[in-house]
Design a protein around this motif. Structure first.
Motif: not given
Length: 129
Positions: A75-81, A86-90
């Motif tokens: 799981r990759v969490e991307v935050t911006s203002s 949340e993205r998932e990568r297999m």
């Protein structure tokens, strides 16, 4: 006999595997992960630099022994203002060891979601001496 085929692998990775040392690879392409879902440690795999769409009888590759297989979701969490995403990568991590060079004789698994499998021509190696 049919062998699972991993395609689109870098020629430099294949050259390094040919040195004979066991190496760990991380694969993220969907077609290779799908192929690995039907394999298990102890099996033999066909690896080639040819892309899956272009793989045809007569294409060269190497045979490797599959020592370790681990398929996982990251799981990759991307935050911006403005938003939180949340993205998932297999990905699949495999440890393999070189067995020999070979050529594909027959290719199957051309539909999306099907594992890529090849029948191979076993190479014979003779040494004078």
């Amino acid at each position: 006999m049919k062998y699972a085929a991993l395609t689109g692998i870098s020629p430099s990775v294949i050259a390094e595997l040919k040195t004979g040392k066991a190496r760990t690879l991380e694969l993220s392409s969907a077609h290779n992960i799908i192929t690995l879902t039907e394999t298990a440690p102890g099996e033999c795999l066909f690896i080639t630099s040819v892309n899956e769409e272009d793989l045809a009888p007569g294409d060269a590759g190497i045979m490797v022994d599959l020592l370790v297989l681990n398929i996982s979701m990251k799981r990759v969490e991307v935050t911006s203002s403005f938003a939180f995403e949340e993205r998932e990568r297999m990905s699949a991590r495999i440890k393999v060891q070189f067995r020999g060079t070979t050529i594909a004789r027959d290719v199957e698994g051309r539909k999306w979601g099907d594992p890529t499998k090849v029948e191979i021509i076993r190479a014979a190696c003779y040494r004078a001496g």
